[in-house]
Scaffold this motif. Structure first.
Motif, PDB file in Angstrom:
ATOM      1  N   SER A 487       0.725  -1.253  -0.012  1.00 45.90           N
ATOM      2  CA  SER A 487       0.030  -0.042   0.077  1.00 45.90           C
ATOM      3  C   SER A 487       0.836   1.309   0.019  1.00 45.90           C
ATOM      4  CB  SER A 487      -0.965   0.167   1.288  1.00 45.90           C
ATOM      5  OG  SER A 487      -0.155   0.033   2.518  1.00 45.90           O
ATOM      6  N   GLY A 488       0.284   2.392  -0.385  1.00 45.24           N
ATOM      7  CA  GLY A 488       1.024   3.817  -0.555  1.00 45.24           C
ATOM      8  C   GLY A 488       0.112   4.863  -0.186  1.00 45.24           C
ATOM      9  N   SER A 489       0.843   5.835   0.502  1.00 44.55           N
ATOM     10  CA  SER A 489       0.178   7.189   0.714  1.00 44.55           C
ATOM     11  C   SER A 489       1.042   8.200   0.506  1.00 44.55           C
ATOM     12  CB  SER A 489      -0.437   7.115   2.284  1.00 44.55           C
ATOM     13  OG  SER A 489       0.508   7.134   3.022  1.00 44.55           O
ATOM     14  N   GLY A 490       0.340   9.566   0.725  1.00 44.89           N
ATOM     15  CA  GLY A 490       1.119  10.541   0.332  1.00 44.89           C
ATOM     16  C   GLY A 490       0.614  11.393  -0.794  1.00 44.89           C
ATOM     17  N   PRO A 491       1.532  12.317  -1.115  1.00 45.44           N
ATOM     18  CA  PRO A 491       2.873  12.719  -0.888  1.00 45.44           C
ATOM     19  C   PRO A 491       3.089  13.509   0.611  1.00 45.44           C
ATOM     20  CG  PRO A 491       2.206  13.994  -2.443  1.00 45.44           C
ATOM     21  CD  PRO A 491       1.033  13.137  -2.545  1.00 45.44           C
ATOM     22  N   VAL A 492       3.959  13.639   1.299  1.00 44.35           N
ATOM     23  CA  VAL A 492       4.359  14.111   2.525  1.00 44.35           C
ATOM     24  C   VAL A 492       5.549  15.164   2.061  1.00 44.35           C
ATOM     25  CG1 VAL A 492       3.215  12.638   4.015  1.00 44.35           C
ATOM     26  CG2 VAL A 492       5.580  12.365   3.413  1.00 44.35           C
ATOM     27  N   SER A 493       5.510  16.246   2.790  1.00 40.00           N
ATOM     28  CA  SER A 493       6.807  17.116   2.424  1.00 40.00           C
ATOM     29  C   SER A 493       7.316  17.632   3.588  1.00 40.00           C
ATOM     30  CB  SER A 493       6.801  18.139   1.468  1.00 40.00           C
ATOM     31  OG  SER A 493       5.930  17.753   0.339  1.00 40.00           O
ATOM     32  N   ASP A 494       7.186  16.943   4.913  1.00 35.18           N
ATOM     33  CA  ASP A 494       7.381  17.462   6.001  1.00 35.18           C
ATOM     34  C   ASP A 494       7.888  16.290   6.997  1.00 35.18           C
ATOM     35  OD1 ASP A 494       6.319  18.146   9.088  1.00 35.18           O
ATOM     36  OD2 ASP A 494       7.248  19.901   8.127  1.00 35.18           O
ATOM     37  N   PRO A 495       8.750  16.266   7.572  1.00 31.38           N
ATOM     38  CA  PRO A 495       9.212  15.214   8.584  1.00 31.38           C
ATOM     39  C   PRO A 495       8.164  14.764   9.596  1.00 31.38           C
ATOM     40  CG  PRO A 495      11.069  16.795   8.638  1.00 31.38           C
ATOM     41  CD  PRO A 495      10.091  17.274   7.872  1.00 31.38           C
ATOM     42  N   GLY A 496       7.294  15.850  10.169  1.00 32.39           N
ATOM     43  CA  GLY A 496       6.296  15.321  10.981  1.00 32.39           C
ATOM     44  C   GLY A 496       5.120  14.733  10.195  1.00 32.39           C
ATOM     45  N   ALA A 497       4.992  14.725   9.175  1.00 32.28           N
ATOM     46  CA  ALA A 497       3.939  14.329   8.245  1.00 32.28           C
ATOM     47  C   ALA A 497       3.998  12.725   7.852  1.00 32.28           C
ATOM     48  CB  ALA A 497       3.626  14.982   6.824  1.00 32.28           C
TER      49      ALA A 497
END
Length: 639
Positions: A487-497
């Motif tokens: 499975s995949g999710s995102g995108p994220v552009s922050d360490p906290g995310a």
């Protein structure tokens, strides 16, 4: 005087010889005697002579015309066999003979064979061989001039051959004419024509046969050259095919070498490198350490386990890099790095190796040596840093952002850039192999990888979680035990995310398992409205746009009412007729609009699963529009 005029008339009209004689007889009956009668008879003889010469010239002209046709026919490219057939057929027709053939040298021993016979009626001539010095062919070769005989079998002026005489007798041949057939300055053979009656060949017939042989000799030279050229071209094509095959083998060898080296430079586990060797060599492979301990193995070793065990016991310290055949078709190559003996690579490749296989085996041993040397020199420090960084990004207690970013930069990773989170779950007891491959994949894509709660987690650069999930799925699908669920999710552009992305991917993975979609790959975006429920951040705009955005854009650009038609269609239970009544339009109009909708969002839009998502998107779009209009109205009243 009347008889003379009658003879001249017959001459001019090409009358027959008996008519000339009839004129003389008529003169006698009319009382012509003495000198006058002798004059008439002399004129008759002269007229017959003139007529004979005219007929001869006509025959010669016709023969020359036929000869020109033959030369024209032979001017076209033909094979040697076809050229000989044309020569013999034309020779028989030109001379009005019964049979014609060509004799050509059989070998260097002076013997001849008959070729391309025309007009024969028996099968005794099949590839008839004449001994050296026998027959008219040998006589023509000796004199290099035309020779003929009126009755072949009774003529003792040349040496006879029993087999040829037997065939001549079986064919009933008597008169035979032979002329030399030359190729340039070389003697190629002889052309023969024969009759089944005793006859004498005239000078004109001998000259015609000779000219035909000269023309045929030129055509034969060209045909031989053409056949030789075609044979050379065929040989060149064969050599080219072999060269292309060798080039393909070389390219395959280069590709295999590049793949092995890339794995080693990526820092893969020895098991993955041995598996790649197994695939490239198409044989079971075993990698042992310097003391015989097994480091990695690939392929079906169950049938060869005892053979490998015997090979390990029989193998001492090998220093020659060339493959050595031990026993049971097992080959061994030492894994050497400088003066260090790092182990032995064993391959069950059969009793013989091709050159390419031997070269690939030697190269594989060198790549294994490079990998083991790198691992001995570097250790697991870099891998531990990557695992620890991703573990810290996944814990619920946040670490300082600047600290996490500095650690990522040391590994060449920018956490402020878009990344996607991928989770892989494998079955069948291949977790260690899957972790190794996932680690290699993460390094190759400049991402992070770790094991979290028994699942393999990757943080990969990119904006498409579905594509990243497919990449990881393909990477792990060749492992035994069945394909993984990814499975995949995102995108994220922050360490906290990253933690939120991991939770979304985990829920997506659990949903896939619950839906019976194990062994596949997907992302939260690809699950449609179910993805909205699984996501920490509901992206309604994206869902609406991906579901019915094409229809909304079409209405906005062309001022059509496709969305309104779609609402009416679903409100009336999927009935175009009732939808037309609700819209106050003709049912054909609704049908055309529904066809256009199918063109915009796909022909399967009426299937239950798609229809559910479309209705949800319509409702969300309608609610957003009502809320937007209410908000605009409220702002207008405040103003």
């Amino acid at each position: 005087m009347a008889a003379v005029l009658a003879l001249l008339d017959l001459l001019a009209g090409e009358g027959s010889a008996n008519r000339f004689e009839a004129v003389v007889e008529e003169a006698r009956r009319q009382g012509v005697t003495g000198a006058d009668l002798r004059t008439v008879e002399r004129i008759k003889r002269l007229a017959l002579g003139i007529q004979a010469r005219l007929e001869r010239r006509q025959q010669w002209s016709a023969a020359l015309a036929a000869l020109v046709d033959t030369a024209s026919d032979l001017a076209s490219p033909h094979t040697v066999e076809d050229t000989l057939k044309i020569i013999t057929r034309r020779a028989r027709l030109l001379l009005g003979a019964d049979v014609s053939w060509v004799t050509l040298p059989a070998t260097d021993d002076g013997a001849f064979r008959l070729h391309s016979l025309d007009g024969h009626v028996t099968m005794l001539n099949t590839r008839l061989r004449l001994p050296e010095g026998a027959g008219l062919a040998a006589a023509v070769l000796a004199h290099r001039a035309p020779l003929w005989t009126s009755d072949y079998l009774t003529d003792e002026s040349f040496r006879h051959a029993a087999e040829l005489d037997e065939w001549i007798g079986a064919e009933g041949l008597h008169a035979v004419l032979a002329v030399p057939l030359s190729r340039g300055t070389a003697f190629a053979g002889s052309l023969h024509v024969a009759d089944r009656s005793v006859r004498h060949f005239s000078v004109d017939e001998i000259a015609l046969a000779n000219m035909l042989a000269e023309i045929g000799g030129v055509a034969l030279s060209r045909a031989v050259y053409l056949d030789e050229t075609l044979a050379e071209m065929s040989a060149l094509r064969d050599r080219l095919s072999r060269a292309e095959a060798d080039l393909a083998d070389a390219r395959g060898l280069t590709e295999a070498q590049g793949a092995l080296l890339a794995l080693a430079l990526d820092g893969c586990a020895p098991q993955l490198l041995v598996e790649e060797c197994h695939v490239r060599l198409r044989a079971p492979v075993l990698l042992c350490g310097p003391h015989g301990t097994t480091i990695a193995a690939a392929g079906d070793l169950s049938e060869h386990g005892e053979a490998f065990a015997r090979a390990r016991k029989a193998t001492g310290v090998l220093l020659d890099p060339a493959p050595v055949l031990l026993q049971d078709g097992i080959w061994s190559v030492p894994v050497l790095a400088g003066g260090h003996h790092l182990g032995v690579l064993y391959v069950q490749a059969g009793p013989a190796l091709t050159a390419d296989t031997a070269e690939l085996l030697r190269y594989a041993a060198r790549v294994v040596a490079v990998l083991l040397s790198l691992q001995e020199g570097r250790g697991p420090v870099d891998g531990q840093f990557r695992d620890e960084l991703l573990e810290d990004l996944l814990i619920s207690v946040p670490r300082p952002r600047d600290l996490l970013e500095r650690r990522a930069r040391r590994l060449g990773i920018g956490l402020d850039q878009p990344h996607v989170v991928v989770i892989a779950r494998v079955e069948g007891g291949v977790q260690a192999h899957a972790v190794s491959r996932a680690s290699t994949c993460a390094r190759r894509l400049n991402g992070l990888q770790t094991t979290h709660e028994s699942d393999i987690v990757l943080l990969l650069p990119g904006t498409d979680p579905g594509a990243a999930a497919r990449t990881v799925h393909d990477e792990l699908s060749s492992l035994p035990g069945g394909p993984p669920t990814v499975s995949g999710s995102g995108p994220v552009s922050d360490p906290g995310a990253v933690l939120h992305g991991y939770r979304e991917a985990a829920r997506c993975l659990d949903a896939m398992t619950a839906l019976g979609a194990t062994g596949t790959s997907a992302s939260t975006h690809q699950l449609g409205f179910l993805g909205l429920l699984l996501s920490d951040h509901v992206d309604a705009d994206r869902f609406i746009q991906s579901t019915i955005g094409a229809v909304l854009d079409y209405d906005a650009q062309r001022l059509t009412e496709l969305i309104r038609t779609l609402d009416a269609y679903f409100d009336t239970g999927g009935s175009p007729t009732y939808a037309a009544e609700q819209l106050h339009v003709h049912p054909n109009t609704v049908a055309r609009r529904l066809e256009r909708i199918g063109e915009l969002i796909g022909s399967d839009w009426q299937k239950p699963e798609r229809a559910l998502e479309i209705q949800l998107a319509l409702r969300m779009s309608r609610i957003r529009r009502v809320l937007r209009e209410h908000d605009e109205s409220a702002r207008g009243q405040d103003a």
